[in-house]
Scaffold this motif. Structure first.
Motif, PDB file in Angstrom:
ATOM      1  N   ALA A   1       0.847  -1.191   0.000  1.00  0.00           N
ATOM      2  CA  ALA A   1       0.000   0.000   0.000  1.00  0.00           C
ATOM      3  C   ALA A   1       0.882   1.239   0.000  1.00  0.00           C
ATOM      4  CB  ALA A   1      -0.898   0.016   1.237  1.00  0.00           C
TER       5      ALA A   1
ATOM      6  N   TYR B   1       0.151   5.691   0.571  1.00  0.00           N
ATOM      7  CA  TYR B   1      -0.810   6.771   0.779  1.00  0.00           C
ATOM      8  C   TYR B   1      -0.278   7.981   0.028  1.00  0.00           C
ATOM      9  CZ  TYR B   1      -3.876  10.154   2.986  1.00  0.00           C
ATOM     10  OH  TYR B   1      -4.812  11.129   3.200  1.00  0.00           O
TER      11      TYR B   1
ATOM     12  N   PHE C   1      -5.399   5.897  -0.989  1.00  0.00           N
ATOM     13  CA  PHE C   1      -4.586   4.694  -0.873  1.00  0.00           C
ATOM     14  C   PHE C   1      -4.421   4.076  -2.249  1.00  0.00           C
ATOM     15  CE2 PHE C   1      -6.529   4.448   3.495  1.00  0.00           C
ATOM     16  CZ  PHE C   1      -5.353   4.678   4.184  1.00  0.00           C
TER      17      PHE C   1
ATOM     18  N   LEU D   1      -3.352   0.515  -3.566  1.00  0.00           N
ATOM     19  CA  LEU D   1      -3.095  -0.866  -3.173  1.00  0.00           C
ATOM     20  C   LEU D   1      -2.666  -1.633  -4.415  1.00  0.00           C
ATOM     21  CD1 LEU D   1      -6.335  -1.448  -1.069  1.00  0.00           C
ATOM     22  CD2 LEU D   1      -4.196  -0.342  -0.376  1.00  0.00           C
TER      23      LEU D   1
ATOM     24  N   VAL E   1      -5.887   1.080   5.963  1.00  0.00           N
ATOM     25  CA  VAL E   1      -6.782   0.666   4.888  1.00  0.00           C
ATOM     26  C   VAL E   1      -7.891  -0.195   5.492  1.00  0.00           C
ATOM     27  CG1 VAL E   1      -6.976  -0.553   2.697  1.00  0.00           C
ATOM     28  CG2 VAL E   1      -4.874   0.686   3.238  1.00  0.00           C
TER      29      VAL E   1
END
Length: 124
Positions: free
Chosen positions: A38, A40, A45, A47, A95
């Motif tokens: 992940a 940020y 986010f 992923l 998350v």
């Protein structure tokens, strides 16, 4: 939308609602789950779930971009090896991953800070 990074690597940005379906399709084609992570970035986010076709040496990454308040379904029911990656995404980034087969309830790491790599409390 698929983007050819090289002849061996594909980055496919997908909607969170088809993550399970695409992971299953890659598994059925013989791809093996390699890793997930992940990030940020700019209030969202990112992923990334990577699968490898060892026969053709091709890496295929599924990328899901979600807002911090959105819930993402776990892929652990079809890809059990993702369990630690998804627990890490949840614990370190914040998350919201739902139905992880072995949800460690934010006890994977011994840290004193909630979601140290995710959004700051002011941002959330």
């Amino acid at each position: 939308m698929s983007e050819m990074i090289s002849t061996e690597n594909i980055l496919e940005e997908i909607d969170k609602n088809i993550l399970l379906d695409r992971a299953m399709e890659l598994k059925k084609k013989g791809y093996r789950f390699s890793q997930a992570h992940a990030a940020y970035i700019e209030g969202k986010f990112e992923l990334s779930y990577s699968f490898t076709d060892y026969e053709n040496l091709q890496l295929h990454t599924l990328r899901v971009v979600v807002d911090p308040e959105e819930v993402v379904m776990s892929i652990t029911e079809i890809i059990p090896a993702a369990v630690f990656y998804e627990n890490e995404m949840k614990e370190l980034f914040g998350v919201k991953i739902q139905l992880i087969s072995a949800d460690l309830q934010n006890k994977l790491y011994r840290i004193n800070v909630d979601t140290p790599l995710g959004p700051k409390k002011e941002e959330a």
